[in-house]
Design a protein around this motif. Structure first.
Motif, short mmCIF file in Angstrom:
data_model
loop_
_atom_site.label_atom_id
_atom_site.label_comp_id
_atom_site.label_asym_id
_atom_site.label_seq_id
_atom_site.Cartn_x
_atom_site.Cartn_y
_atom_site.Cartn_z
N ILE A 287 0.24 -1.36 0.00
CA ILE A 287 0.21 0.06 -0.10
C ILE A 287 0.89 1.43 0.36
CG2 ILE A 287 -2.08 -1.19 0.97
CD1 ILE A 287 -0.96 0.25 3.97
N ASN A 288 2.15 0.93 0.52
CA ASN A 288 3.21 2.17 0.36
C ASN A 288 3.54 2.73 -1.24
OD1 ASN A 288 2.72 3.18 2.94
ND2 ASN A 288 3.59 1.19 3.68
N ILE A 289 3.73 1.66 -1.83
CA ILE A 289 4.50 1.77 -3.19
C ILE A 289 2.51 1.67 -3.98
CG2 ILE A 289 5.43 0.42 -5.42
CD1 ILE A 289 7.15 -0.33 -2.17
N HIS B 273 0.83 -17.15 -1.01
CA HIS B 273 1.74 -16.84 -1.69
C HIS B 273 3.22 -14.75 -1.48
CE1 HIS B 273 1.45 -20.37 -3.54
NE2 HIS B 273 0.63 -19.46 -3.60
N LEU B 274 1.92 -14.05 -1.14
CA LEU B 274 1.86 -12.74 -0.94
C LEU B 274 2.55 -12.61 0.47
CD1 LEU B 274 -1.08 -11.57 -2.32
CD2 LEU B 274 1.02 -11.24 -3.56
N THR B 275 3.66 -11.38 0.66
CA THR B 275 4.02 -10.58 1.37
C THR B 275 3.84 -9.48 2.05
OG1 THR B 275 6.09 -10.52 0.34
CG2 THR B 275 6.43 -12.82 1.40
N GLY B 276 3.45 -8.94 2.96
CA GLY B 276 3.36 -7.43 3.46
C GLY B 276 2.27 -6.59 3.20
N SER B 277 1.79 -5.94 3.36
CA SER B 277 0.38 -5.70 3.33
C SER B 277 -0.37 -5.60 2.01
CB SER B 277 0.35 -3.51 3.07
OG SER B 277 1.60 -2.96 2.05
N ALA B 278 0.87 -6.67 1.23
CA ALA B 278 -0.81 -7.11 -0.11
C ALA B 278 -1.03 -8.20 0.09
CB ALA B 278 0.67 -7.48 -1.32
N ALA B 279 -0.88 -9.01 0.96
CA ALA B 279 -1.55 -9.70 1.78
C ALA B 279 -3.11 -9.33 2.73
CB ALA B 279 -0.80 -10.98 2.50
N GLN B 280 -3.08 -8.33 3.03
CA GLN B 280 -3.74 -7.69 3.48
C GLN B 280 -4.65 -6.39 2.73
OE1 GLN B 280 -0.57 -8.21 5.09
NE2 GLN B 280 -2.00 -10.10 5.86
N THR B 281 -4.78 -6.10 1.55
CA THR B 281 -5.01 -5.18 1.05
C THR B 281 -6.35 -5.30 0.67
OG1 THR B 281 -4.99 -5.79 -1.31
CG2 THR B 281 -3.15 -4.40 -0.46
N GLN B 282 -7.47 -3.85 0.96
CA GLN B 282 -9.00 -4.09 0.69
C GLN B 282 -9.23 -4.32 -0.52
OE1 GLN B 282 -10.90 -0.05 2.53
NE2 GLN B 282 -9.32 0.91 1.25
N GLN B 283 -10.08 -5.03 0.03
CA GLN B 283 -11.57 -5.01 -2.04
C GLN B 283 -12.50 -5.30 -1.21
OE1 GLN B 283 -10.68 -8.22 -4.15
NE2 GLN B 283 -8.60 -8.03 -4.18
N PHE B 284 -14.01 -4.84 -2.20
CA PHE B 284 -15.00 -4.49 -1.91
C PHE B 284 -15.73 -5.43 -2.72
CE2 PHE B 284 -12.82 -0.21 -1.07
CZ PHE B 284 -13.32 0.23 -0.03
N LYS B 285 -17.66 -5.39 -1.98
CA LYS B 285 -17.89 -5.94 -2.48
C LYS B 285 -18.22 -6.05 -4.46
CE LYS B 285 -23.01 -5.29 -2.06
NZ LYS B 285 -24.22 -4.70 -2.33
N SER B 286 -18.21 -6.95 -5.02
CA SER B 286 -17.89 -6.62 -6.67
C SER B 286 -19.01 -6.09 -7.66
CB SER B 286 -17.19 -7.99 -6.84
OG SER B 286 -15.74 -8.05 -6.63
N VAL B 287 -19.87 -5.69 -8.10
CA VAL B 287 -20.62 -5.61 -8.98
C VAL B 287 -19.57 -5.65 -9.89
CG1 VAL B 287 -21.91 -3.34 -9.96
CG2 VAL B 287 -21.71 -3.38 -8.54
N ALA B 288 -20.24 -6.64 -11.51
CA ALA B 288 -19.91 -6.86 -12.93
C ALA B 288 -19.83 -6.17 -13.96
CB ALA B 288 -20.82 -8.45 -12.72
N GLU B 289 -18.57 -6.12 -14.36
CA GLU B 289 -18.62 -4.68 -15.59
C GLU B 289 -19.97 -5.58 -16.62
OE1 GLU B 289 -17.07 -2.05 -16.77
OE2 GLU B 289 -15.53 -2.41 -15.47
N PRO B 290 -20.35 -4.23 -17.29
CA PRO B 290 -21.51 -4.73 -18.83
C PRO B 290 -20.92 -5.14 -19.39
CG PRO B 290 -21.06 -2.36 -17.86
CD PRO B 290 -20.55 -3.02 -17.36
N HIS B 291 -21.45 -6.20 -21.03
CA HIS B 291 -21.03 -6.38 -22.07
C HIS B 291 -19.79 -5.03 -22.31
CE1 HIS B 291 -20.29 -7.55 -26.32
NE2 HIS B 291 -20.64 -8.86 -25.64
#
Length: 391
Positions: free
Chosen positions: A343-345, A356-374
């Motif tokens: 998150i600092n880069i 397989h990830l180390t550091g903050s990359a293993a804890q990065t936040q994600q939100f509920k997904s909405v799919a892209e249109p065609h």
């Protein structure tokens, strides 16, 4: 062009590019095949066409280039473009000119409409993805084999996860709008404080798609190829909304930010109350670089965040195919993905499994997904927006 013709064109292109790359026979082991790729890549120069509008991303790619040169003897040049569609046009011109080898582009960062266009016009090398040694680390529960509902068919390797979110400063806006209707009401209550990038800039078009999905309760027509019959009726709520929004938007809806970087700058300057980004962790890297206050925060609408995977691909006529394969494989390594997800880069959510990830990359936040249109809706929305508001 029917699907049978398209597939045969892709297969014939693959046969040509595999021959030009001179990979070993399929009877040999995968390790031997990859050793041959590494040998051929030595001394090659890879021209990677990618969006150049973010200092964090540009710095990350500079680091990646040094690592690729040091570890594999491959020179990695980031060719900065404002819209990857420019690269698509260049490749189409080379195709029309019969330039089937020695092309000017070796790698591209693409997804969505640009991928579908390049795939349909047989502009991509492959399939190659499953031959990459680092493919084993990719989280296969993610939609890594589909791009805006279009099957990737091994023609592009997943690189990261994108989500459309907003950034606000909790000191000045503690309770941000959690829906687009709330956003409109906020804009009316506080004129000249909200905006979005001007389409067809990627973040601006993504804003239009996200807004349209909410206003139509994700009309089923959006998941299918756009038709003239559907377009007018489905999109009318969008234009009604924007007609109202622009009256009270930043600079009266007569001028729009150029992209996400400008919205972040305008937020930091106090001109806007919301910035927009397709990276839910961009707020952290912006804070680390002094571009945003520590009191800023990213959030998604209650309905979720427009989400997709972004990918790396190789043109059919790339001059340095082996070098491009090596570069893509490195960018999928735990080392490179952990740094990219820091998150600092950059803070770009990884496509690798968390273990397989180390550091903050293993804890990065994600939100509920909405799919892209065609993907066909993208161009139609951009053209209509420009017709209505582009002057």
């Amino acid at each position: 062009m029917n699907n049978r013709i398209k597939r045969s064109t892709v297969l014939s292109t693959l046969a040509f590019t595999m021959a030009s790359l001179s990979l070993p026979a399929s009877s040999q082991t995968e390790a031997q095949n990859w050793d041959s790729v590494l040998q051929q890549a030595q001394g090659q120069t890879v021209y990677f066409h990618a969006w150049g509008g973010s200092q964090e991303i540009n710095r990350y790619l500079q680091w990646a280039g040094k690592e690729i040169k040091s570890q594999y003897g491959v020179t990695f040049n980031h060719v900065k473009v404002s819209d990857i569609a420019e690269t698509g046009s260049r490749l189409l011109a080379e195709k029309a000119a019969g330039k089937n080898e020695g092309g000017s582009v070796d790698m591209v960062w693409i997804n969505g409409e640009n991928f579908k266009s390049m795939k349909d016009n047989a502009l991509l090398y492959g399939p190659f993805v499953s031959t990459l040694p680092n493919w084993q680390y990719v989280d296969k529960t993610l939609p890594v084999d589909s791009d805006f509902s279009e099957p990737t068919d091994g023609l592009e390797a997943p690189w990261g996860v994108g989500q459309l979110v907003f950034i606000h400063d909790t000191d000045t806006l503690n309770n941000p709008p959690m829906s687009y209707m709330e956003m409109l009401n906020y804009a009316k209550a506080y004129p000249n404080k909200l905006s979005y990038p001007k389409p067809p800039e990627f973040h601006g078009t993504s804003f239009l798609k996200s807004l349209l999905i909410e206003l139509t309760d994700n009309d089923p027509a959006l998941s299918k190829p756009v038709s003239e019959a559907d377009f007018a009726g489905v999109t009318q709520p969008l234009w009604n909304y924007l007609d109202e929004f622009h009256k009270v938007a930043w600079r009266g809806g007569k001028q729009f930010p150029a992209g996400t970087a400008e919205t972040i700058q305008l937020l930091d300057d106090g001109q806007l109350d919301l910035a927009i980004t397709f990276n839910p962790n961009a707020v952290f890297s912006a804070q680390a670089n002094g571009n945003l206050s520590p009191t800023t925060n990213a959030y998604a609408m209650n309905s979720g965040a427009l989400s997709n995977i972004h990918f790396l691909a190789i043109p059919w006529n790339a001059n340095a195919k082996a070098g491009a394969l090596v570069a893509i494989n490195f960018l999928l390594s735990p080392q490179a993905q952990s740094r990219k997800g820091d998150i600092n880069i950059w803070g770009d959510p990884s496509v690798l499994s968390k273990q397989h990830l180390t550091g903050s990359a293993a804890q990065t936040q994600q939100f509920k997904s909405v799919a892209e249109p065609h993907p066909s809706w993208q161009s139609a929305l951009e053209q209509e927006w420009l017709k209505r508001y582009g002057s």
